[in-house]
Motif scaffolding. Structure first.
Motif, PDB file in Angstrom:
ATOM      1  N   TRP A 101       0.819  -1.211   0.000  1.00 55.55           N
ATOM      2  CA  TRP A 101       0.000   0.000   0.000  1.00 55.55           C
ATOM      3  C   TRP A 101       0.855   1.263   0.000  1.00 55.55           C
ATOM      4  O   TRP A 101       0.547   2.241  -0.696  1.00 55.55           O
ATOM      5  N   LYS A 102       1.938   1.262   0.748  1.00 50.66           N
ATOM      6  CA  LYS A 102       2.780   2.458   0.830  1.00 50.66           C
ATOM      7  C   LYS A 102       3.373   2.820  -0.525  1.00 50.66           C
ATOM      8  O   LYS A 102       3.456   3.999  -0.889  1.00 50.66           O
ATOM      9  N   LYS A 103       3.784   1.817  -1.271  1.00 55.41           N
ATOM     10  CA  LYS A 103       4.318   2.094  -2.606  1.00 55.41           C
ATOM     11  C   LYS A 103       3.206   2.595  -3.534  1.00 55.41           C
ATOM     12  O   LYS A 103       3.432   3.499  -4.347  1.00 55.41           O
TER      13      LYS A 103
ATOM     14  N   LEU B 256     -10.766  -0.575  -0.862  1.00 50.37           N
ATOM     15  CA  LEU B 256     -11.546  -0.082  -1.994  1.00 50.37           C
ATOM     16  C   LEU B 256     -10.715   0.845  -2.880  1.00 50.37           C
ATOM     17  O   LEU B 256     -10.851   0.831  -4.103  1.00 50.37           O
ATOM     18  N   ARG B 257      -9.870   1.647  -2.273  1.00 45.47           N
ATOM     19  CA  ARG B 257      -9.031   2.555  -3.058  1.00 45.47           C
ATOM     20  C   ARG B 257      -7.966   1.803  -3.855  1.00 45.47           C
ATOM     21  O   ARG B 257      -7.463   2.317  -4.858  1.00 45.47           O
ATOM     22  N   PHE B 258      -7.638   0.611  -3.417  1.00 44.60           N
ATOM     23  CA  PHE B 258      -6.664  -0.181  -4.173  1.00 44.60           C
ATOM     24  C   PHE B 258      -7.362  -1.033  -5.240  1.00 44.60           C
ATOM     25  O   PHE B 258      -7.006  -0.984  -6.419  1.00 44.60           O
ATOM     26  N   PHE B 259      -8.349  -1.801  -4.854  1.00 47.86           N
ATOM     27  CA  PHE B 259      -8.971  -2.746  -5.775  1.00 47.86           C
ATOM     28  C   PHE B 259     -10.062  -2.107  -6.640  1.00 47.86           C
ATOM     29  O   PHE B 259     -10.391  -2.647  -7.696  1.00 47.86           O
ATOM     30  N   ARG B 260     -10.620  -0.989  -6.206  1.00 55.28           N
ATOM     31  CA  ARG B 260     -11.622  -0.272  -7.000  1.00 55.28           C
ATOM     32  C   ARG B 260     -11.141   1.148  -7.288  1.00 55.28           C
ATOM     33  O   ARG B 260     -11.870   2.126  -7.160  1.00 55.28           O
TER      34      ARG B 260
ATOM     35  N   GLY C  92      -7.444   7.186 -10.507  1.00 52.46           N
ATOM     36  CA  GLY C  92      -8.108   6.995 -11.787  1.00 52.46           C
ATOM     37  C   GLY C  92      -8.427   8.305 -12.473  1.00 52.46           C
ATOM     38  O   GLY C  92      -8.113   9.392 -11.978  1.00 52.46           O
ATOM     39  N   THR C  93      -9.088   8.207 -13.614  1.00 53.61           N
ATOM     40  CA  THR C  93      -9.421   9.386 -14.407  1.00 53.61           C
ATOM     41  C   THR C  93     -10.907   9.395 -14.777  1.00 53.61           C
ATOM     42  O   THR C  93     -11.302  10.013 -15.777  1.00 53.61           O
ATOM     43  N   GLY C  94     -11.727   8.729 -13.986  1.00 60.70           N
ATOM     44  CA  GLY C  94     -13.168   8.777 -14.163  1.00 60.70           C
ATOM     45  C   GLY C  94     -13.646   8.124 -15.445  1.00 60.70           C
ATOM     46  O   GLY C  94     -12.905   7.431 -16.145  1.00 60.70           O
ATOM     47  N   MET C  95     -14.915   8.360 -15.735  1.00 57.00           N
ATOM     48  CA  MET C  95     -15.517   7.758 -16.926  1.00 57.00           C
ATOM     49  C   MET C  95     -14.862   8.257 -18.207  1.00 57.00           C
ATOM     50  O   MET C  95     -14.696   7.498 -19.168  1.00 57.00           O
TER      51      MET C  95
ATOM     52  N   ARG D  42     -17.676   6.646  -4.096  1.00 54.50           N
ATOM     53  CA  ARG D  42     -16.820   7.056  -5.221  1.00 54.50           C
ATOM     54  C   ARG D  42     -16.840   8.577  -5.392  1.00 54.50           C
ATOM     55  O   ARG D  42     -17.780   9.250  -4.993  1.00 54.50           O
ATOM     56  N   GLU D  43     -15.789   9.074  -6.024  1.00 58.25           N
ATOM     57  CA  GLU D  43     -15.606  10.518  -6.167  1.00 58.25           C
ATOM     58  C   GLU D  43     -15.921  11.026  -7.572  1.00 58.25           C
ATOM     59  O   GLU D  43     -15.858  12.239  -7.808  1.00 58.25           O
ATOM     60  N   VAL D  44     -16.244  10.151  -8.477  1.00 56.87           N
ATOM     61  CA  VAL D  44     -16.444  10.541  -9.874  1.00 56.87           C
ATOM     62  C   VAL D  44     -17.885  10.274 -10.288  1.00 56.87           C
ATOM     63  O   VAL D  44     -18.551   9.397  -9.734  1.00 56.87           O
ATOM     64  N   PRO D  45     -18.413  11.022 -11.259  1.00 56.29           N
ATOM     65  CA  PRO D  45     -19.809  10.842 -11.671  1.00 56.29           C
ATOM     66  C   PRO D  45     -20.046   9.497 -12.340  1.00 56.29           C
ATOM     67  O   PRO D  45     -19.119   8.892 -12.898  1.00 56.29           O
TER      68      PRO D  45
END
Length: 449
Positions: free
Chosen positions: A224-226, A239-243, A251-254, A291-294
């Motif tokens: 995780w640290k890397k 969730l932040r790692f696997f999704r 990520g860069t969203g849809m 999630r943070e993206v639409p």
């Protein structure tokens, strides 16, 4: 036959007397056409295998590797992933001989590796690509190549300096459908482009990025640290790692996941460098899972007039709300008709006004004279081009393009300049959405205005 048809259409266009799809150019009985013949293999007769490594062994990395290994004289030597479970799975899939590691730099140090596939989360694309090029490796990097527009020129500069072959993984650029659409547009089959639109939906649940979280996914099995070392420091979050696609740090969203495919196809077909004005709207309508993206995104784009094409507008939309259709298409609308473009198919539809441009019908009407209307033989309103059943697919051909360029020191269909010009408007959709404003972009010089 294809050359004769192309030459004939060019002659028709030169006279301005007939639409590109006339009863002479495309007989009624020939409406179902095959696309260009299937490309069986891009590889030359070279007995020396290309030694390959995979960096990022998730869903896309696995699919990429399987596609690469369908080619002859390609060997997988090593696999890197931050989750140990994927390293175990890699050995089960591809052999115990593999060198496996959680540190991609161990991959780049090896002299027995010629080329790497980079299929990590988006926020690592830039750095691993640059490090790989600097280490003398050829690079296949998944789209969108970079995590933000400010990273684009760094990758391009590293690639140009390295002398290595780098291709970006928007595989549709190597599809038969896009190639046929490019040919048809150049022939004037639908006239001059005035508008384009694209749509992409994904099936749920995984199609909405609800990727599986393995039971043993924890801080003991994941580095995780890397993973977060080039972004914000956070406590372990599976969730932040696997999704990761759901979160802006990684990520860069849809738009970065899906719009970039549509931009890549459109730019390939039209020879466009990209739009000059970008706007986006949308919202988080259904997947209220943190999630943070639409999950609904609408983008509109102004393409300026260039030597390659007239000015036109583009509309893109993406939908994870229904999550059921799994549909994608790109429609290009011209002055004479339109094309619905998929990777394996192109459907040409003609405007009703095309009939009056047919010289045969015009001549018959003149000869008949009189006021009594007479029935006519009409040209086809729709023409379908389909890939041959033995076509191995865009993924296969995209890797073949890369391997051939490596062996011949040639060029690829989607180098980093092309890849960045497709990625930039997709990434700027996010900026427009979150900043609630129009974004001005210089597609020629690849910079914000």
């Amino acid at each position: 036959m294809k050359k004769q048809r192309r030459d004939f259409l060019k002659k028709l266009g030169a006279t301005g007397a007939v639409a590109a799809l006339s009863p002479f150019a495309i007989p009624q009985e020939a409406q179902a056409k095959n696309l260009i013949e299937s490309k069986d293999s891009f590889l030359l007769n070279n007995d020396t295998p290309i030694k390959l490594a995979l960096i990022g062994a998730g869903i896309m990395g696995t699919e990429d590797t399987n596609s690469a290994l369908r080619h002859s004289n390609v060997e997988l030597v090593a696999v890197c992933d931050l989750y140990k479970g994927r390293l175990d799975t890699a050995k089960q899939k591809w052999g115990d001989h593999l060198f496996v590691t959680q540190d991609y730099k161990e991959i780049l140090k090896r002299n027995d590796i010629d080329a790497v596939i980079i299929a990590t989360s988006d926020h690592w694309h830039k750095q691993i690509s640059i490090d790989a090029l600097n280490a003398g490796k050829h690079v296949y990097c998944e789209k969108p190549m970079v995590h933000s527009v400010k990273e684009g020129m760094d990758v391009i500069n590293a690639w140009e300096k390295s002398g290595k072959v780098m291709i970006v993984g928007s595989q549709g650029v190597s599809s038969l459908g896009n190639e046929k659409a490019k040919e048809l547009l150049a022939e004037g089959a639908i006239g001059d482009i005035v508008y384009a639109e694209g749509f992409w939906a994904r099936m749920s649940p995984e199609g909405a990025w609800q990727y599986n979280v393995p039971q043993d996914g924890n801080e003991q099995t994941v580095d995780w640290k890397k993973y977060i070392s080039n972004t914000k420091t956070r406590d372990w979050d599976p969730l932040r790692f696997f999704r990761w696609r759901n979160y802006l740090d990684y990520g860069t969203g849809m738009s970065g996941d899906l719009f970039v495919h549509l931009f890549s196809s459109l730019h390939f077909i039209t020879d466009s460098y990209g739009p000059s004005k970008i706007s986006a709207m949308g919202g988080l309508r259904y997947w209220n899972d943190g999630r943070e993206v639409p999950d609904v995104l609408l983008g509109t784009f102004d393409y300026p007039k260039t030597e390659k094409h007239p000015g036109f507008n583009l509309s893109l939309r993406c939908n994870f709300v229904d999550g059921t259709s799994g549909t994608t298409y790109l429609r290009i609308v011209g002055t004479k008709g339109s094309m619905d473009v998929k990777w394996e198919e192109v459907v040409v539809k003609m405007n009703q006004s095309v009939i009056s441009d047919d010289p045969f019908l015009q001549e018959q009407a003149r000869l008949r004279g009189g006021s009594e209307a007479r029935a006519s033989i009409l040209p086809p309103k729709e023409l379908v081009y389909s890939a041959q059943r033995n076509w191995k697919g865009a993924h296969y051909d995209h890797f073949g393009n890369w391997f051939t360029a490596i062996r011949t020191e040639g060029k690829v269909a989607e180098d980093p300049v092309f890849g960045f010009r497709a990625a930039a408007p997709a990434l700027l959709c996010n900026d427009s959405y979150f900043q609630n404003k129009f974004i001005q972009w210089d597609p020629v010089n690849m910079k914000l205005v």
